[in-house]
Write an enzyme that holds these catalytic residues in place. Sequence first.
Site, short mmCIF file in Angstrom:
data_model
loop_
_atom_site.label_atom_id
_atom_site.label_comp_id
_atom_site.label_asym_id
_atom_site.label_seq_id
_atom_site.Cartn_x
_atom_site.Cartn_y
_atom_site.Cartn_z
N ALA A 31 0.80 -1.23 0.00
CA ALA A 31 0.00 0.00 0.00
C ALA A 31 0.83 1.29 0.00
O ALA A 31 0.28 2.38 0.03
CB ALA A 31 -1.01 0.04 1.14
N ALA A 32 2.15 1.17 -0.10
CA ALA A 32 2.98 2.39 -0.11
C ALA A 32 2.67 3.26 -1.32
O ALA A 32 2.61 4.49 -1.21
CB ALA A 32 4.47 2.02 -0.09
#
Length: 92
Positions: A31-32
Amino acid sequence: GGAAGTWWFDRSAGSSRHVEAPRIKAVDTLAAGDVFHGAFAVGLAEAMAIEHALRFASAAAALKCLRFGGRLGAPDRPGTLAMMAATWPETA
């Protein structure tokens, strides 16, 4: 993006520019990218200068990478601003 930082073409300067990524030891990159893009969108919506918005997004993504848990590891604004100040003191 990622550890290499972010490059963009600055039309007003007529050249490519670079924002370094905060140096961290990543533990979970899930999810970065989503956190980066969400924070960048916030920066643009708040009329931040492009370089400032990219630093804001890079700081948010770096903080996410320090935590496990996908979106649950997403940072808040105070934490992101603190990471910006630690990485780029001139933004504080």
